[in-house]
Design a protein around this motif. Structure first.
Motif, mmCIF file in Angstrom:
data_model
loop_
_atom_site.group_PDB
_atom_site.id
_atom_site.type_symbol
_atom_site.label_atom_id
_atom_site.label_comp_id
_atom_site.label_asym_id
_atom_site.label_seq_id
_atom_site.Cartn_x
_atom_site.Cartn_y
_atom_site.Cartn_z
ATOM 1 N N LYS A 10 25.843 37.970 -86.765
ATOM 2 C CA LYS A 10 25.548 38.526 -88.137
ATOM 3 C C LYS A 10 26.756 37.588 -88.836
ATOM 4 O O LYS A 10 27.784 37.651 -88.690
ATOM 5 C CB LYS A 10 26.013 40.069 -88.452
ATOM 6 N N ASP A 11 26.024 36.896 -89.673
ATOM 7 C CA ASP A 11 27.149 36.050 -90.758
ATOM 8 C C ASP A 11 27.632 36.819 -91.770
ATOM 9 O O ASP A 11 26.934 37.310 -92.673
ATOM 10 C CB ASP A 11 26.127 34.880 -91.155
ATOM 11 N N HIS A 12 28.908 36.749 -92.052
ATOM 12 C CA HIS A 12 29.475 37.672 -92.976
ATOM 13 C C HIS A 12 30.049 36.834 -94.140
ATOM 14 O O HIS A 12 30.981 37.079 -94.786
ATOM 15 C CB HIS A 12 30.576 38.413 -92.434
ATOM 16 N N GLY A 13 29.561 35.261 -94.012
ATOM 17 C CA GLY A 13 30.112 34.542 -95.271
ATOM 18 C C GLY A 13 31.339 33.562 -94.670
ATOM 19 O O GLY A 13 31.244 32.701 -94.364
ATOM 20 N N ASN A 14 32.605 34.278 -94.511
ATOM 21 C CA ASN A 14 33.694 33.707 -94.177
ATOM 22 C C ASN A 14 33.816 33.812 -92.769
ATOM 23 O O ASN A 14 34.997 33.129 -92.033
ATOM 24 C CB ASN A 14 34.948 34.031 -94.959
ATOM 25 N N HIS A 15 33.166 34.348 -91.997
ATOM 26 C CA HIS A 15 33.309 34.950 -90.503
ATOM 27 C C HIS A 15 31.987 35.133 -89.999
ATOM 28 O O HIS A 15 31.097 35.795 -90.652
ATOM 29 C CB HIS A 15 34.360 35.626 -89.976
ATOM 30 N N ALA A 16 31.859 35.141 -88.674
ATOM 31 C CA ALA A 16 30.469 35.318 -87.941
ATOM 32 C C ALA A 16 30.933 36.459 -87.125
ATOM 33 O O ALA A 16 31.994 36.376 -86.392
ATOM 34 C CB ALA A 16 29.781 34.253 -87.352
ATOM 35 N N CYS A 17 30.223 37.253 -86.652
ATOM 36 C CA CYS A 17 30.425 38.384 -85.975
ATOM 37 C C CYS A 17 29.385 38.296 -84.792
ATOM 38 O O CYS A 17 28.120 38.363 -84.787
ATOM 39 C CB CYS A 17 30.327 39.815 -86.055
ATOM 40 N N ILE A 18 29.731 38.349 -83.473
ATOM 41 C CA ILE A 18 28.727 38.320 -82.352
ATOM 42 C C ILE A 18 29.140 39.422 -81.532
ATOM 43 O O ILE A 18 30.346 39.583 -81.352
ATOM 44 C CB ILE A 18 28.894 36.993 -81.422
ATOM 45 N N GLU A 19 27.980 40.016 -80.966
ATOM 46 C CA GLU A 19 28.094 41.218 -80.116
ATOM 47 C C GLU A 19 27.055 41.179 -79.081
ATOM 48 O O GLU A 19 25.962 40.389 -79.266
ATOM 49 C CB GLU A 19 27.943 42.586 -80.783
ATOM 50 N N ASP A 63 36.167 29.447 -91.927
ATOM 51 C CA ASP A 63 36.761 28.916 -92.889
ATOM 52 C C ASP A 63 38.287 29.210 -92.669
ATOM 53 O O ASP A 63 38.390 30.244 -92.030
ATOM 54 C CB ASP A 63 36.543 29.073 -94.520
ATOM 55 N N ALA A 64 39.201 28.378 -92.995
ATOM 56 C CA ALA A 64 40.666 28.628 -92.827
ATOM 57 C C ALA A 64 41.171 29.834 -93.804
ATOM 58 O O ALA A 64 40.804 29.867 -94.914
ATOM 59 C CB ALA A 64 41.612 27.272 -93.550
ATOM 60 N N PRO A 65 41.566 30.647 -93.098
ATOM 61 C CA PRO A 65 42.109 31.906 -93.675
ATOM 62 C C PRO A 65 43.276 31.729 -94.452
ATOM 63 O O PRO A 65 44.265 30.868 -94.279
ATOM 64 C CB PRO A 65 42.463 33.162 -92.436
ATOM 65 N N ALA A 66 43.192 32.417 -95.798
ATOM 66 C CA ALA A 66 44.435 32.491 -96.699
ATOM 67 C C ALA A 66 45.618 33.044 -96.157
ATOM 68 O O ALA A 66 47.005 32.714 -96.329
ATOM 69 C CB ALA A 66 44.027 33.047 -98.251
ATOM 70 N N VAL A 73 38.950 41.088 -90.615
ATOM 71 C CA VAL A 73 37.883 40.430 -89.842
ATOM 72 C C VAL A 73 37.384 41.466 -88.811
ATOM 73 O O VAL A 73 36.284 41.487 -88.592
ATOM 74 C CB VAL A 73 38.192 39.119 -89.043
ATOM 75 N N ALA A 74 38.245 42.107 -87.888
ATOM 76 C CA ALA A 74 37.695 42.868 -86.746
ATOM 77 C C ALA A 74 36.812 43.984 -87.351
ATOM 78 O O ALA A 74 36.058 44.691 -87.068
ATOM 79 C CB ALA A 74 39.047 43.375 -86.146
ATOM 80 N N GLY A 75 37.656 44.743 -88.631
ATOM 81 C CA GLY A 75 36.681 45.883 -89.277
ATOM 82 C C GLY A 75 35.556 45.870 -89.626
ATOM 83 O O GLY A 75 34.628 46.477 -89.489
ATOM 84 N N GLN A 76 35.137 44.503 -90.273
ATOM 85 C CA GLN A 76 33.713 44.317 -90.597
ATOM 86 C C GLN A 76 32.970 43.887 -89.414
ATOM 87 O O GLN A 76 31.542 44.230 -89.242
ATOM 88 C CB GLN A 76 33.925 43.014 -91.396
ATOM 89 N N CYS A 77 33.224 43.508 -88.331
ATOM 90 C CA CYS A 77 32.559 43.346 -87.105
ATOM 91 C C CYS A 77 31.969 44.708 -86.553
ATOM 92 O O CYS A 77 30.926 44.977 -86.203
ATOM 93 C CB CYS A 77 33.298 42.972 -85.943
ATOM 94 N N HIS A 78 32.756 45.823 -86.649
ATOM 95 C CA HIS A 78 32.399 47.271 -86.240
ATOM 96 C C HIS A 78 31.146 47.654 -87.119
ATOM 97 O O HIS A 78 30.323 48.521 -86.493
ATOM 98 C CB HIS A 78 33.306 48.152 -86.242
ATOM 99 N N GLN A 79 30.849 47.151 -88.203
ATOM 100 C CA GLN A 79 29.703 47.485 -88.908
ATOM 101 C C GLN A 79 28.268 46.935 -88.375
ATOM 102 O O GLN A 79 27.368 47.182 -88.854
ATOM 103 C CB GLN A 79 29.820 46.797 -90.686
ATOM 104 N N LEU A 80 28.460 45.939 -87.671
ATOM 105 C CA LEU A 80 27.376 45.173 -87.147
ATOM 106 C C LEU A 80 26.648 46.055 -86.377
ATOM 107 O O LEU A 80 25.292 46.149 -86.306
ATOM 108 C CB LEU A 80 27.815 43.815 -86.404
ATOM 109 N N TYR A 81 27.299 46.957 -85.213
ATOM 110 C CA TYR A 81 26.404 47.722 -84.495
ATOM 111 C C TYR A 81 26.561 49.293 -84.941
ATOM 112 O O TYR A 81 25.700 49.939 -84.065
ATOM 113 C CB TYR A 81 26.775 47.247 -83.043
ATOM 114 N N GLY A 82 27.259 49.710 -85.559
ATOM 115 C CA GLY A 82 27.523 51.051 -85.852
ATOM 116 C C GLY A 82 28.026 52.030 -84.609
ATOM 117 O O GLY A 82 28.371 51.388 -83.592
#
Length: 83
Positions: A10-19, A63-66, A73-82
């Motif tokens: 799943k593409d989140h714009g600034n990062h991708a999550c793979i599960e 992209d390079a993180p500010a 980043v980790a928190g948004q990945c949990h939304q991928l699979y619920g």
């Protein structure tokens, strides 16, 4: 995938999550390969889901993180699979 897993991205714009679901029948050798692959990600983890079993996930920044805000980043990945 060579390990017999079926990863989803799943593409989140600034990062991708793979599960991927990790079957109970995964061999020790396959676990070693999977962990070596996960270590190449910016963040990774394993989650036990009542409905889907063991889930391996990884987050890769696109992209390079500010700042070094790995938790965001980790928190948004949990939304991928619920749960």
């Amino acid at each position: 995938m060579a390990l017999g897993l079926d990863p989803q991205m799943k593409d989140h714009g600034n990062h991708a999550c793979i599960e991927t679901e990790v079957p109970d029948s995964t061999t020790a050798e396959s676990w070693g390969v999977l962990l070596a692959l996960l270590e190449t990600a910016d963040q990774f983890g394993l989650v036990s889901s009542a409905s889907r079993g063991l889930i391996a996930w990884a987050a890769v920044r696109m992209d390079a993180p500010a700042t070094d805000d790995a938790v965001a980043v980790a928190g948004q990945c949990h939304q991928l699979y619920g749960s």
